[in-house]
Scaffold this motif. Structure first.
Motif, PDB file in Angstrom:
ATOM      1  N   PHE A  54       0.829  -1.204   0.000  1.00 18.70           N
ATOM      2  CA  PHE A  54       0.000   0.000   0.000  1.00 18.70           C
ATOM      3  C   PHE A  54       0.867   1.259   0.000  1.00 18.70           C
ATOM      4  O   PHE A  54       0.547   2.250  -0.655  1.00 18.70           O
ATOM      5  CB  PHE A  54      -0.920   0.011   1.219  1.00 18.70           C
ATOM      6  N   MET A  55       1.956   1.225   0.728  1.00 22.19           N
ATOM      7  CA  MET A  55       2.849   2.380   0.800  1.00 22.19           C
ATOM      8  C   MET A  55       3.450   2.692  -0.565  1.00 22.19           C
ATOM      9  O   MET A  55       3.475   3.855  -1.004  1.00 22.19           O
ATOM     10  CB  MET A  55       3.957   2.099   1.816  1.00 22.19           C
ATOM     11  N   GLY A  56       3.952   1.678  -1.246  1.00 19.23           N
ATOM     12  CA  GLY A  56       4.545   1.888  -2.557  1.00 19.23           C
ATOM     13  C   GLY A  56       3.560   2.433  -3.566  1.00 19.23           C
ATOM     14  O   GLY A  56       3.906   3.278  -4.406  1.00 19.23           O
ATOM     15  N   CYS A  57       2.313   1.987  -3.476  1.00 20.84           N
ATOM     16  CA  CYS A  57       1.281   2.470  -4.397  1.00 20.84           C
ATOM     17  C   CYS A  57       0.994   3.955  -4.157  1.00 20.84           C
ATOM     18  O   CYS A  57       0.856   4.734  -5.101  1.00 20.84           O
ATOM     19  CB  CYS A  57       0.014   1.643  -4.222  1.00 20.84           C
ATOM     20  N   SER A  58       0.921   4.354  -2.894  1.00 21.32           N
ATOM     21  CA  SER A  58       0.683   5.764  -2.573  1.00 21.32           C
ATOM     22  C   SER A  58       1.850   6.633  -3.023  1.00 21.32           C
ATOM     23  O   SER A  58       1.660   7.761  -3.481  1.00 21.32           O
ATOM     24  CB  SER A  58       0.458   5.928  -1.065  1.00 21.32           C
ATOM     25  N   CYS A  59       3.069   6.111  -2.892  1.00 20.63           N
ATOM     26  CA  CYS A  59       4.247   6.846  -3.363  1.00 20.63           C
ATOM     27  C   CYS A  59       4.182   7.083  -4.863  1.00 20.63           C
ATOM     28  O   CYS A  59       4.494   8.171  -5.356  1.00 20.63           O
ATOM     29  CB  CYS A  59       5.522   6.090  -3.014  1.00 20.63           C
ATOM     30  N   MET A  60       3.774   6.054  -5.604  1.00 19.41           N
ATOM     31  CA  MET A  60       3.678   6.203  -7.051  1.00 19.41           C
ATOM     32  C   MET A  60       2.597   7.199  -7.430  1.00 19.41           C
ATOM     33  O   MET A  60       2.752   7.988  -8.376  1.00 19.41           O
ATOM     34  CB  MET A  60       3.413   4.847  -7.712  1.00 19.41           C
ATOM     35  N   LEU A  61       1.490   7.191  -6.699  1.00 20.14           N
ATOM     36  CA  LEU A  61       0.403   8.144  -6.951  1.00 20.14           C
ATOM     37  C   LEU A  61       0.894   9.577  -6.766  1.00 20.14           C
ATOM     38  O   LEU A  61       0.688  10.438  -7.637  1.00 20.14           O
ATOM     39  CB  LEU A  61      -0.761   7.859  -6.004  1.00 20.14           C
ATOM     40  N   ALA A  62       1.544   9.847  -5.643  1.00 21.27           N
ATOM     41  CA  ALA A  62       2.030  11.202  -5.370  1.00 21.27           C
ATOM     42  C   ALA A  62       3.062  11.628  -6.410  1.00 21.27           C
ATOM     43  O   ALA A  62       3.046  12.776  -6.890  1.00 21.27           O
ATOM     44  CB  ALA A  62       2.619  11.271  -3.964  1.00 21.27           C
ATOM     45  N   ALA A  63       3.953  10.718  -6.796  1.00 23.67           N
ATOM     46  CA  ALA A  63       4.996  11.052  -7.768  1.00 23.67           C
ATOM     47  C   ALA A  63       4.405  11.388  -9.131  1.00 23.67           C
ATOM     48  O   ALA A  63       4.902  12.284  -9.829  1.00 23.67           O
ATOM     49  CB  ALA A  63       5.977   9.884  -7.896  1.00 23.67           C
ATOM     50  N   SER A  64       3.348  10.689  -9.517  1.00 17.10           N
ATOM     51  CA  SER A  64       2.742  10.962 -10.830  1.00 17.10           C
ATOM     52  C   SER A  64       2.146  12.363 -10.882  1.00 17.10           C
ATOM     53  O   SER A  64       2.193  13.028 -11.922  1.00 17.10           O
ATOM     54  CB  SER A  64       1.652   9.925 -11.132  1.00 17.10           C
ATOM     55  N   ARG A  65       1.605  12.836  -9.763  1.00 21.31           N
ATOM     56  CA  ARG A  65       1.034  14.190  -9.731  1.00 21.31           C
ATOM     57  C   ARG A  65       2.132  15.248  -9.829  1.00 21.31           C
ATOM     58  O   ARG A  65       1.934  16.309 -10.422  1.00 21.31           O
ATOM     59  CB  ARG A  65       0.237  14.404  -8.455  1.00 21.31           C
ATOM     60  N   VAL A  66       3.293  14.943  -9.255  1.00 23.28           N
ATOM     61  CA  VAL A  66       4.416  15.884  -9.344  1.00 23.28           C
ATOM     62  C   VAL A  66       4.923  15.953 -10.783  1.00 23.28           C
ATOM     63  O   VAL A  66       5.155  17.043 -11.322  1.00 23.28           O
ATOM     64  CB  VAL A  66       5.554  15.446  -8.397  1.00 23.28           C
ATOM     65  N   THR A  67       5.095  14.805 -11.417  1.00 24.71           N
ATOM     66  CA  THR A  67       5.548  14.786 -12.809  1.00 24.71           C
ATOM     67  C   THR A  67       4.562  15.512 -13.713  1.00 24.71           C
ATOM     68  O   THR A  67       4.953  16.272 -14.608  1.00 24.71           O
ATOM     69  CB  THR A  67       5.739  13.339 -13.289  1.00 24.71           C
ATOM     70  N   PHE A  68       3.265  15.287 -13.492  1.00 28.01           N
ATOM     71  CA  PHE A  68       2.240  16.002 -14.257  1.00 28.01           C
ATOM     72  C   PHE A  68       2.370  17.516 -14.073  1.00 28.01           C
ATOM     73  O   PHE A  68       2.368  18.278 -15.048  1.00 28.01           O
ATOM     74  CB  PHE A  68       0.844  15.547 -13.806  1.00 28.01           C
ATOM     75  N   ALA A  69       2.495  17.952 -12.834  1.00 28.33           N
ATOM     76  CA  ALA A  69       2.523  19.389 -12.546  1.00 28.33           C
ATOM     77  C   ALA A  69       3.738  20.061 -13.168  1.00 28.33           C
ATOM     78  O   ALA A  69       3.644  21.157 -13.729  1.00 28.33           O
ATOM     79  CB  ALA A  69       2.502  19.613 -11.032  1.00 28.33           C
TER      80      ALA A  69
END
Length: 574
Positions: free
Chosen positions: A376-391
């Protein structure tokens, strides 16, 4: 309303759409890339308070705001992942300075000061790009582009190394569990890499889902993480059977006495004070993730309040629970030296620790719960990182930004950003083939990169921009500067410390060097060279994507209802 002369060309070149809402940026009392320019935004649909704020910041509302305070905290706490983080960082704390909880509580105090300062910044600038946007508003004009550029790259490196490092640790624990059940089995680096890739792919699929689904998934993940953390905590204390499991140790009691539990055991070649600071890496990495609400601001309702509250909750609640967990470890661990020797060849100090104090079935159960939490932790990390790359792609920072900033209409999520992050994360994981010290660099990089990004706006807020910073609805008030100074001082001390090798003198060789300086400062140096040679010509920091909505007016022409948002019909538009 009569269109201004400056917009005549736009009106002739673009189709005319009815204006349903007007947002007068300067009347919102914020600091943004559109403020102090007498900007009126003519919107073709009704906007609420949340959308008005992100529009005033210069961006379209591209995500659904389906995260509540609890949902954002859920993602943040899941990224924190205390149970798998503590397990993954055994090498960087217990095997550096011993079993004492003292380093944890000291480090958490300073980490919380960083989080508090970050929360205040998040309230003032609730956008997905996070700290770089704040830096662009607070930096001296002459250095604005460069400081924003460096902050972006630093934060991005923190984000894209988070998921692979978590999933690498999770894969190692899975294979350690197999080694525990089959002593003849020893995992190869190729097997670890392949298993990590499999976990990354599953997380990529999940992170590409619609926001509403992600909110529910992360809420469930956080519930599991909290529940499993409590269960393992109880198992460590109640299932402690270390006297029977270690009959050769004379005088061993059920729990360690205070003098042992709170003692420091320096296992480095540095003085104890330096060793304690080096052990903070375990705390820093375990406590990282509290910035996630900042990057989810555009998917959260009432973001200017909910995001900073989630940041503070994550840091304080996580720090307290982690401290209690560290106390449980300190009073039950049997032999730190034996854990370091890894006699069973498990490759995971946390599992070796559990094997010292628990019977086999409990070891398997506790490790399994830790692995699930790690997932679950790794999935949340990937979610947050994708929003940073998008921004950051939205601001044109990366090669191929036009691809990474795309939002898939079907899911309304930045799917391309998810998968480019996954690909780059797997490249970072190739460090595992260079040895344990080399792969450990991605843990240090996450700490340093995050610190640089988190504290850059704080540094500017208490120095150059101390008179121009406009706080949001969540503010530290009179404590803003003192807490800011503590945060900056702590980070200034820790950045070089996190680059120290654990050995020195004649024992220092290429295999034992700390690769952090190369893995972090190498790419940062390349980014700096890129900026000096080329990027300074076109990179200006955050860029608005509202060109079709913007109208520049003299200030005395601006009219609004309550100075905020004005709703008008198409018939009222001249």
């Amino acid at each position: 309303m009569k269109p201004s002369a400056s917009n005549t060309d736009k009106i002739h070149s673009n189709p005319i759409s009815p204006v349903i809402s007007q947002v007068h940026v300067d009347d919102l009392g914020i600091s943004s890339i559109l403020s102090n320019k007498h900007v009126t935004l003519n919107i073709d649909h009704e906007v609420d308070k949340d959308e008005a704020l992100i529009l005033a910041m210069g961006y379209k509302q591209e995500f659904k705001r389906e995260f509540s305070l609890w949902s954002v905290f859920a993602v943040s706490f899941s990224v924190l992942g205390l149970l798998p983080s503590i397990a993954a960082c055994f090498d960087y704390q217990q095997l550096v300075i011993g079993m004492s909880p003292i380093p944890w509580i000291i480090a958490v105090i300073f980490v919380t000061s960083v989080a508090l300062s970050l929360a205040e910044v998040a309230s003032a600038f609730p956008v997905a790009s996070g700290t770089p946007y704040a830096v662009s508003r607070l930096a001296p004009p002459k250095y604005q582009s460069f400081l924003t550029w460096i902050t972006c790259w630093s934060n991005w490196m923190c984000q894209i190394t988070a998921s692979p490092s978590v999933n690498y640790s999770g894969a190692c624990m899975m294979l350690a569990l197999r080694s525990y059940n089959d002593p003849s089995y020893t995992p190869t680096n190729g097997e670890i890499y392949a298993l990590t890739l499999g976990i990354q792919i599953v997380h990529g699929i999940i992170s590409s889902l619609p926001t509403g689904w992600l909110a529910k998934f992360n809420s469930a993940g956080t519930t599991c993480n909290i529940l499993f953390l409590f269960i393992v905590f109880v198992m460590i204390l109640a299932g402690n059977n270390r006297q029977e499991l270690n009959p050769d140790i004379e005088g061993l009691t059920k729990f360690n006495v205070n003098a042992i539990s709170w003692s420091l055991y320096n296992q480095t070649e540095w003085p104890t004070g330096i060793a304690m600071l080096m052990s903070f890496l375990g705390v820093i990495w375990a406590m990282s993730g509290y910035d996630s609400p900042f990057h989810l601001s555009e998917e959260c309702s009432n973001a200017a309040v909910a995001a900073p509250k989630a940041i503070v909750l994550t840091s304080t609640v996580g720090g307290l629970i982690g401290f209690l967990f560290m106390i449980a470890i300190a009073y039950t661990v049997v032999d730190i030296d034996l854990i370091a020797q890894d006699p069973q060849g498990l490759g995971q100090p946390f599992v070796t620790y559990l094997a010292q104090i628990m019977n086999g079935k409990l070891v398997i159960a506790a490790t399994a719960l830790t692995i699930i939490s790690s997932f679950f932790m790794g999935c949340s990390c990937m979610l947050a990182a994708s929003r940073v790359t998008f921004a950051y792609s939205r601001d044109g920072m990366f090669p191929g930004s036009r691809w990474w900033k795309q939002v898939l209409p079907l899911t309304q999520t930045p799917v391309n950003a998810v998968w480019i992050n996954l690909f780059l994360g797997q490249l970072f994981l190739l460090l595992m083939f260079a040895g344990d010290v080399a792969i450990g660099a991605i843990f240090s990089v996450g700490g340093i990169a995050g610190f640089v990004s988190f504290t850059m706006p704080t540094l500017l807020k208490i120095t150059y921009a101390r008179d121009k910073f406009v706080p949001g609805p969540w503010s530290l008030g009179k404590w803003s500067s003192p807490i800011g100074f503590v945060s900056v001082a702590f980070v200034a001390v820790m950045i070089p410390i996190l680059c120290f090798p654990y050995v020195r003198g004649a024992d220092l060789n290429p295999e034992e060097m700390n690769w952090t300086a190369l893995v972090f400062f190498g790419p940062l140096l390349l980014a700096t060279i890129w900026f000096v040679v080329d990027a300074h010509k076109w990179y200006v920091g955050p860029k608005s994507n509202l060109d079709e909505y913007i109208e520049y007016s003299d200030q005395d022409e601006l009219e609004g209802i309550d100075g905020k948002v004005e709703h008008v019909t198409s018939n009222e538009k001249s």
